[in-house]
Design a protein around this motif. Structure first.
Motif, PDB file in Angstrom:
ATOM      1  N   UNK A 179      59.053  47.660  22.449  1.00 53.05           N
ATOM      2  CA  UNK A 179      59.867  47.841  21.664  1.00 53.05           C
ATOM      3  C   UNK A 179      59.544  48.528  20.094  1.00 53.05           C
ATOM      4  N   UNK A 180      59.897  49.767  19.671  1.00 52.34           N
ATOM      5  CA  UNK A 180      59.529  50.163  18.640  1.00 52.34           C
ATOM      6  C   UNK A 180      60.843  50.300  17.379  1.00 52.34           C
ATOM      7  N   UNK A 181      60.438  49.433  16.784  1.00 53.36           N
ATOM      8  CA  UNK A 181      61.453  49.409  15.322  1.00 53.36           C
ATOM      9  C   UNK A 181      60.927  50.551  14.613  1.00 53.36           C
ATOM     10  N   UNK A 182      61.881  51.195  13.508  1.00 54.16           N
ATOM     11  CA  UNK A 182      62.124  52.177  12.640  1.00 54.16           C
ATOM     12  C   UNK A 182      62.397  51.952  11.683  1.00 54.16           C
ATOM     13  N   UNK A 188      66.264  44.848  -0.520  1.00 47.27           N
ATOM     14  CA  UNK A 188      65.808  46.504   0.223  1.00 47.27           C
ATOM     15  C   UNK A 188      65.714  46.481   1.019  1.00 47.27           C
ATOM     16  N   UNK A 189      66.586  46.050   2.307  1.00 48.74           N
ATOM     17  CA  UNK A 189      67.190  46.441   3.479  1.00 48.74           C
ATOM     18  C   UNK A 189      68.954  46.092   3.726  1.00 48.74           C
ATOM     19  N   UNK A 190      69.590  46.304   4.365  1.00 52.39           N
ATOM     20  CA  UNK A 190      70.673  45.722   4.686  1.00 52.39           C
ATOM     21  C   UNK A 190      70.452  45.367   6.277  1.00 52.39           C
ATOM     22  N   UNK A 191      70.911  44.510   6.584  1.00 49.42           N
ATOM     23  CA  UNK A 191      71.031  43.765   8.111  1.00 49.42           C
ATOM     24  C   UNK A 191      71.389  45.269   8.887  1.00 49.42           C
ATOM     25  N   UNK A 192      70.347  45.804   9.173  1.00 47.22           N
ATOM     26  CA  UNK A 192      70.443  47.027  10.255  1.00 47.22           C
ATOM     27  C   UNK A 192      69.391  47.652  10.625  1.00 47.22           C
ATOM     28  N   UNK A 193      69.367  47.512  12.297  1.00 40.75           N
ATOM     29  CA  UNK A 193      67.606  47.552  12.544  1.00 40.75           C
ATOM     30  C   UNK A 193      68.135  49.052  13.652  1.00 40.75           C
ATOM     31  N   UNK A 194      67.551  49.586  13.894  1.00 41.09           N
ATOM     32  CA  UNK A 194      67.221  51.052  14.382  1.00 41.09           C
ATOM     33  C   UNK A 194      65.855  50.756  15.415  1.00 41.09           C
ATOM     34  N   UNK A 195      65.775  50.640  16.841  1.00 42.39           N
ATOM     35  CA  UNK A 195      64.845  50.306  18.097  1.00 42.39           C
ATOM     36  C   UNK A 195      64.859  51.675  18.988  1.00 42.39           C
ATOM     37  N   UNK A 196      63.620  51.267  19.481  1.00 44.24           N
ATOM     38  CA  UNK A 196      63.567  52.471  20.660  1.00 44.24           C
ATOM     39  C   UNK A 196      62.501  51.093  22.275  1.00 44.24           C
ATOM     40  N   UNK A 197      63.216  51.150  23.409  1.00 50.71           N
ATOM     41  CA  UNK A 197      62.551  50.067  24.253  1.00 50.71           C
ATOM     42  C   UNK A 197      61.937  51.620  25.101  1.00 50.71           C
ATOM     43  N   UNK A 198      60.396  51.569  24.808  1.00 49.36           N
ATOM     44  CA  UNK A 198      60.333  52.217  26.027  1.00 49.36           C
ATOM     45  C   UNK A 198      60.470  52.081  27.388  1.00 49.36           C
ATOM     46  N   UNK A 252      64.435  62.120  15.826  1.00 47.37           N
ATOM     47  CA  UNK A 252      65.540  62.966  16.077  1.00 47.37           C
ATOM     48  C   UNK A 252      65.705  63.491  17.626  1.00 47.37           C
ATOM     49  N   UNK A 253      64.921  63.794  18.258  1.00 46.30           N
ATOM     50  CA  UNK A 253      64.831  64.442  19.651  1.00 46.30           C
ATOM     51  C   UNK A 253      65.692  63.141  20.382  1.00 46.30           C
ATOM     52  N   UNK A 254      65.175  61.232  20.331  1.00 47.72           N
ATOM     53  CA  UNK A 254      64.814  60.595  21.059  1.00 47.72           C
ATOM     54  C   UNK A 254      66.830  59.876  21.090  1.00 47.72           C
ATOM     55  N   UNK A 255      66.928  59.886  18.760  1.00 51.68           N
ATOM     56  CA  UNK A 255      68.132  59.442  19.118  1.00 51.68           C
ATOM     57  C   UNK A 255      67.136  56.990  18.605  1.00 51.68           C
ATOM     58  N   UNK A 256      68.296  56.770  18.998  1.00 48.08           N
ATOM     59  CA  UNK A 256      67.985  55.131  19.091  1.00 48.08           C
ATOM     60  C   UNK A 256      69.127  54.214  19.016  1.00 48.08           C
ATOM     61  N   UNK A 257      68.152  52.694  19.071  1.00 44.55           N
ATOM     62  CA  UNK A 257      69.775  51.876  19.328  1.00 44.55           C
ATOM     63  C   UNK A 257      69.801  51.216  18.270  1.00 44.55           C
ATOM     64  N   UNK A 258      71.094  51.251  17.669  1.00 46.59           N
ATOM     65  CA  UNK A 258      71.491  50.611  15.965  1.00 46.59           C
ATOM     66  C   UNK A 258      71.990  48.318  16.388  1.00 46.59           C
ATOM     67  N   UNK A 287      68.552  37.629  25.301  1.00 43.26           N
ATOM     68  CA  UNK A 287      68.716  37.073  26.596  1.00 43.26           C
ATOM     69  C   UNK A 287      68.699  38.909  27.249  1.00 43.26           C
ATOM     70  N   UNK A 288      70.159  39.022  26.922  1.00 44.99           N
ATOM     71  CA  UNK A 288      70.336  40.824  27.521  1.00 44.99           C
ATOM     72  C   UNK A 288      68.888  41.394  27.035  1.00 44.99           C
ATOM     73  N   UNK A 289      68.637  41.633  25.797  1.00 46.47           N
ATOM     74  CA  UNK A 289      67.910  42.286  26.242  1.00 46.47           C
ATOM     75  C   UNK A 289      66.518  42.291  27.379  1.00 46.47           C
TER      76      UNK A 289
END
Length: 387
Positions: free
Chosen positions: A288-291, A313-323, A358-364, A381-383
């Motif tokens: 998992x890579x977080x951004x 300093x952060x809202x409850x929003x996470x952006x990530x990708x999975x290898x 920009x090229x890959x997008x991400x899961x939010x 658990x789903x992940x």
């Protein structure tokens, strides 16, 4: 369903919101046009909604313009306040609701558009970048209060203090912070605050507002002209707010729902604590890579709403990708497990460019007031189960 797409719209809405819309549906006429009871019912609903928004965000009812969403509010503000031949400043984390109107003005009106870099960890660097980019030429800035992609909150009050010129206008997009953080437009330092009614405020979709700082009300060109209920003999729109910027029949049913949502509103605190928990858990996942997220999850902990106001300093929003799995596929696999997230570019290519996605997008994943610890465990658990 496990709903983790609150950055798109807050869900679910309350029964009180639905009841208010149903009551308006059977009791309301066209407001501001007549003295009969159905028209008066609508007048009362609109004023009540303006009053509640003014109280929540530190303005006055006449300086609250009701719109159909934050995008409309931003277009009214940007196109109504830009200066021909001027220089407009914006950040590297903006949504298309900011960038597209600005690009349209650059093409049609020849404005100069500049961006400053938002530092993802140090507020002082962001403030200095803003100050330098503003220089002596920028006459307006349009900036997000928090990114819809990674949740990073911009230090707006400090940015305003860094550029003290009286003729400098500051428009703030509060789409991701309204309802999540206490906001007073005067303390924020904004001249105009644009926000949706359907996200953190949990009103119906199709509602929003443009709110002016009562100490610094700017003069707007009009974006839409038409009936306003006053000054009907005049060939142009009225000079006074809110009528100047509200042409035609408003969405009374939606506004009734928004007023109901505002009347019952309470600031959520649990979502920020759950965000910290989810951030820690995802950091342990292999591949998992977080951004754009904090290196130390403890920096988002809170003890009270007061601490949110000063420390968030952060809202409850996470952006990530999975290898090994592209974001769209991962989003679809989660949807098959009845878990709602959003994958792609989130209508914010500028932010993804800044984050390197920009090229890959991400899961939010974006949390809301109804999110529970059980929801997070189900998501995790789903992940684990997706190969």
């Amino acid at each position: 369903m496990i709903y983790l797409d609150n950055a798109a719209t807050g869900f679910p809405k309350s029964d009180a919101v639905l009841r208010a819309m149903q009551e308006a549906f059977v009791s309301c006429g066209n407001p501001g046009r007549s003295s009969h009871a159905p028209a008066r019912n609508s007048d009362r609903i609109l004023f009540r909604c303006r009053q509640l928004l003014a109280e929540r965000f530190g303005s006055t009812p006449e300086n609250v313009i009701l719109t159909k969403n934050a995008t409309e509010a931003l277009n009214i503000a940007i196109k109504g306040l830009y200066r021909p031949g001027g220089e407009v400043l914006t950040s590297t984390l903006e949504h298309n609701a900011v960038m597209r109107p600005l690009h349209a003005l650059r093409a049609a009106q020849g404005i100069t558009l500049k961006q400053f870099r938002v530092d993802l960890t140090e507020d002082a660097v962001t403030v200095e970048n803003f100050r330098i980019a503003a220089g002596e030429r920028a006459d307006m800035a349009v900036v997000t209060h928090a990114s819809n992609v990674c949740g990073r909150v911009l230090p707006i009050p400090e940015m305003r203090k860094a550029v003290r010129r009286e003729d400098f206008l500051l428009i703030v997009d509060g789409s991701q912070t309204a309802g999540h953080l206490p906001i007073d437009i005067r303390t924020l330092g904004a001249d105009v605050l644009c926000l949706p009614g359907h996200k953190g405020l949990y009103g119906p979709m199709g509602t929003g507002a443009l709110i002016c700082n009562p100490d610094r009300v700017p003069y707007f060109r009009t974006l839409i002209e038409g009936g306003s209920g006053i000054d009907s003999r005049a060939s142009g729109m009225p000079e006074v707010l809110p009528e100047r910027l509200e042409a035609g029949t408003p969405n009374v049913y939606g506004i009734a729902g928004l007023a109901a949502a505002l009347a019952e509103f309470r600031f959520p605190e649990r979502e920020h604590l759950l965000y910290r928990q989810l951030l820690r858990e995802l950091r342990q996942f292999p591949g998992i890579r977080l951004y754009g997220q904090p290196a130390d999850p403890s920096c988002v902990s809170i003890a009270s709403v007061a601490s949110v106001a000063s420390d968030a300093r952060y809202m409850p929003v996470l952006l990530f990708n999975r290898e090994g799995t592209d974001c769209e596929t991962l989003g679809e696999l989660l949807a098959e497990k009845d878990i709602a997230v959003r994958a792609g570019l989130h209508c914010a290519p500028a932010a993804h460019r800044a984050l390197g996605t920009l090229e890959s997008g991400g899961v939010r994943v974006s949390l809301g007031r109804a999110t529970t610890e059980a929801d997070l465990y189900a998501f995790l658990e789903a992940m684990r189960s997706i190969r």
